[in-house]
Write an enzyme that holds these catalytic residues in place. Sequence first.
Site, PDB file in Angstrom:
ATOM      1  N   GLU A  84      50.048 -25.969 -44.905  1.00 56.70           N
ATOM      2  CA  GLU A  84      49.858 -26.953 -43.837  1.00 56.70           C
ATOM      3  C   GLU A  84      48.940 -28.077 -44.310  1.00 56.70           C
ATOM      4  O   GLU A  84      49.194 -29.258 -44.045  1.00 56.70           O
ATOM      5  CB  GLU A  84      49.267 -26.276 -42.591  1.00 56.70           C
ATOM      6  CG  GLU A  84      50.133 -25.163 -42.038  1.00 56.70           C
ATOM      7  CD  GLU A  84      49.851 -23.782 -42.637  1.00 56.70           C
ATOM      8  OE1 GLU A  84      50.298 -22.792 -42.048  1.00 56.70           O
ATOM      9  OE2 GLU A  84      49.181 -23.688 -43.692  1.00 56.70           O
ATOM     10  N   CYS A 110      46.232 -20.933 -39.898  1.00 51.52           N
ATOM     11  CA  CYS A 110      44.894 -20.355 -39.806  1.00 51.52           C
ATOM     12  C   CYS A 110      44.001 -21.293 -38.988  1.00 51.52           C
ATOM     13  O   CYS A 110      44.398 -22.392 -38.597  1.00 51.52           O
ATOM     14  CB  CYS A 110      44.317 -20.155 -41.205  1.00 51.52           C
ATOM     15  SG  CYS A 110      43.853 -21.694 -42.043  1.00 51.52           S
TER      16      CYS A 110
END
Length: 172
Positions: A84, A110
């Site tokens: 990401e 996360c």
Amino acid sequence: MPVSRPSWDEYYMTIALAVRRRACCTGNRVGALLVRDGRVIATGYNGTPSGMPNCDDGGCQRCSHPELYPSGTAYDLCICVHAEQNALLMAAKFGIATAGATLYTTMRPCFGCAKESLQVGVVKVVYLHEWLPKDPAAREQYDRLIAHFPQGVHHLPLPDPEESWAVTSKRK
């Protein structure tokens, strides 16, 4: 025999799965992409920074010696860039606006990736595999954080034929 067209979410997640195949982390292998206005604007997979040896080549101390670091610890030693993060950084590197984008990722982001995604204006997250903080206090903060995505965080139940390679909890 006609082939059924995938939904847009399935289509973009299939691309994220293809991107994931480049991941070189020895932990979870993740692929991600950012989509804005129906177009892919950036992709990313997890691994070491450009120009450094990959995890599977011994580039990351934490990945090279998992026996020394219990699960969930020593992230300050890990030099891997998350999928990401890589997608967000590639968009920034090339001057591509991310405000209003949707993040497709093969694993729920996360804590750090969720914060960074919110900060750059990602409005929606679609993920394939579950990840949640184990600590109850961290989980509470994580839930508060992800509640701020204007269009939500959504699990996409899609078959993953490579999950035993990509997801540490699925490995034998």
